[in-house]
Design a protein around this motif. Sequence first.
Motif, PDB file in Angstrom:
ATOM      1  N   LYS A   1       3.323  15.978   5.320  1.00 45.05           N
ATOM      2  CA  LYS A   1       4.533  15.217   5.017  1.00 45.05           C
ATOM      3  C   LYS A   1       5.691  16.100   4.569  1.00 45.05           C
ATOM      4  O   LYS A   1       6.856  15.773   4.826  1.00 45.05           O
ATOM      5  N   LEU A   2       5.398  17.222   3.937  1.00 46.43           N
ATOM      6  CA  LEU A   2       6.486  18.132   3.571  1.00 46.43           C
ATOM      7  C   LEU A   2       7.036  18.818   4.815  1.00 46.43           C
ATOM      8  O   LEU A   2       8.254  18.948   4.976  1.00 46.43           O
TER       9      LEU A   2
ATOM     10  N   ALA B   1      11.696   6.000  -7.470  1.00 46.93           N
ATOM     11  CA  ALA B   1      10.447   5.567  -6.867  1.00 46.93           C
ATOM     12  C   ALA B   1       9.543   4.860  -7.867  1.00 46.93           C
ATOM     13  O   ALA B   1       9.691   4.999  -9.082  1.00 46.93           O
ATOM     14  N   THR B   2       8.616   4.093  -7.307  1.00 48.58           N
ATOM     15  CA  THR B   2       7.603   3.421  -8.121  1.00 48.58           C
ATOM     16  C   THR B   2       6.345   4.264  -8.254  1.00 48.58           C
ATOM     17  O   THR B   2       5.579   4.092  -9.198  1.00 48.58           O
ATOM     18  N   ARG B   3       6.133   5.148  -7.295  1.00 49.74           N
ATOM     19  CA  ARG B   3       4.964   6.035  -7.301  1.00 49.74           C
ATOM     20  C   ARG B   3       5.401   7.406  -6.817  1.00 49.74           C
ATOM     21  O   ARG B   3       6.253   7.531  -5.947  1.00 49.74           O
ATOM     22  N   PHE B   4       4.789   8.454  -7.392  1.00 49.24           N
ATOM     23  CA  PHE B   4       5.159   9.827  -7.062  1.00 49.24           C
ATOM     24  C   PHE B   4       3.908  10.619  -6.690  1.00 49.24           C
ATOM     25  O   PHE B   4       2.822  10.388  -7.224  1.00 49.24           O
TER      26      PHE B   4
ATOM     27  N   PHE C   1       0.795  -1.230   0.000  1.00 46.81           N
ATOM     28  CA  PHE C   1       0.000   0.000   0.000  1.00 46.81           C
ATOM     29  C   PHE C   1       0.828   1.282   0.000  1.00 46.81           C
ATOM     30  O   PHE C   1       0.261   2.373   0.026  1.00 46.81           O
ATOM     31  N   SER C   2       2.141   1.183  -0.008  1.00 46.97           N
ATOM     32  CA  SER C   2       2.957   2.396   0.061  1.00 46.97           C
ATOM     33  C   SER C   2       2.673   3.305  -1.140  1.00 46.97           C
ATOM     34  O   SER C   2       2.767   2.880  -2.292  1.00 46.97           O
ATOM     35  N   SER C   3       2.338   4.567  -0.860  1.00 48.39           N
ATOM     36  CA  SER C   3       1.920   5.504  -1.908  1.00 48.39           C
ATOM     37  C   SER C   3       3.075   6.281  -2.530  1.00 48.39           C
ATOM     38  O   SER C   3       2.911   6.886  -3.594  1.00 48.39           O
ATOM     39  N   GLY C   4       4.210   6.310  -1.864  1.00 48.79           N
ATOM     40  CA  GLY C   4       5.328   7.116  -2.345  1.00 48.79           C
ATOM     41  C   GLY C   4       5.258   8.578  -1.938  1.00 48.79           C
ATOM     42  O   GLY C   4       6.145   9.367  -2.260  1.00 48.79           O
ATOM     43  N   LYS C   5       4.197   8.960  -1.200  1.00 49.70           N
ATOM     44  CA  LYS C   5       4.032  10.369  -0.835  1.00 49.70           C
ATOM     45  C   LYS C   5       5.115  10.855   0.118  1.00 49.70           C
ATOM     46  O   LYS C   5       5.576  11.997   0.011  1.00 49.70           O
TER      47      LYS C   5
END
Length: 422
Positions: free
Chosen positions: A408-409, A239-242, A215-219
């Motif tokens: 997250k930022l 990354a796989t997702r951005f 489920f990791s979103s890459g966020k």
Amino acid sequence: MIIPSDLLAGKRILLGVSGSIAAYKALELVRLYVKAGAEVKVVMTDAAKRFVTPLSFETLSRNEVLHSENESWASRHNHIQSAEDADLMVIAPASANTIAKLANAIADNLLLQCALAFPGVKLLAPSANTNMIKHPITQANLKMLGVANYEIVKTQTKELACQTTGDGAMAEPLELFWQSARLLLRNDYWTNRRVIVTGGGTVERLDDVRYLSNFSSGKMASALATALYLRGADVNLIATRFDDGLPSSMHTLDVEGSEEMAEYLTDSIRVAKKGLMSKPSLITDEPIHLIQKTPYLFMAAAVSDYVPAHPQQGKLKKEALGTAWSPELVQNRDLIGSVDKEGIKSVAFKAEFDESSALANAKKALSSKNVDAVCLNVLSTSQGFGSDDNAITFISEKGETVLPRSSKLAISLRVLDEAEAL
């Protein structure tokens, strides 16, 4: 990506708007600056007022616009004091005419006068018809400005106002925001430091239409890479997702499975550990060598613990598989534990569900993964993977620091503060 409301708190930006159809985009740029907590003052040329009224900018900035009809020497509302008060000057859009005048120190309007009076770095976003922007003299003017304390933002290739498609469109407001924030927030520690960030859940193919993932979103990795970019690092996000809205000038590598990630990660570490890094000179295009700082690796990717033993080509038919299918899985290699981390600082990310054992498990990872620090994230449900905020405990040999839940930022910037002390 959520931009923290205090990201640019205390920063003062002078925005110059010249005569171009792209002037309407400057309104969105003002909105982004103000939303991030910056104080914005706008200076407009008379040509710019033909496209957008000063009232529009005053409504968004809550500051009086400086233009030819209202300059005052009885207050600070003039080109000298406006330049003195700013931490950064941005000129967006910059028409070909404005670029030519800037390159020759001509100051026949208030925007040009502000630019001459402002001693710091100025961010310039050109906007012009393709033939005008590609004209040899315009290109020469841009090169001249590049060595005169101007940062030039690349134009876009798209449909222009003249209904032709070509290069010359002004960069998008969000990209200008990121580049402005980078100039305002970079520090000596991270500037020109090579940093690698991995992110997203790896995709392990069962066949050409099915895969094993998580489920990791890459966020979090996207936010961390953006924070590094803002601090001035030479960052490479693998990354796989951005997440949406990343700085387009930040280097990214889109990968799929753990083997592909390992390949690019190994190459990136090798490059990062070279004794010198270089960037092209604006004058000669020859590389300028910079002193290399100790590289960093932030391993935020959720690499699959198991991978298919025999991935198949094409699509496996359910008629052939039967009513029950048990694909054979084999344990994957420990990517963070196996890569060569000699000569670099490394930070691993660890997600745990059991709060009672989470801290102990994270501390064990310092030695088992041979890393300098671990960022612990305790989740209550799988939905936490795709959230826009996070809470982290930063763990190193020096102890633990709890970073309270925030965007997250915002929390990524806090992580960088902790990482500086490693």
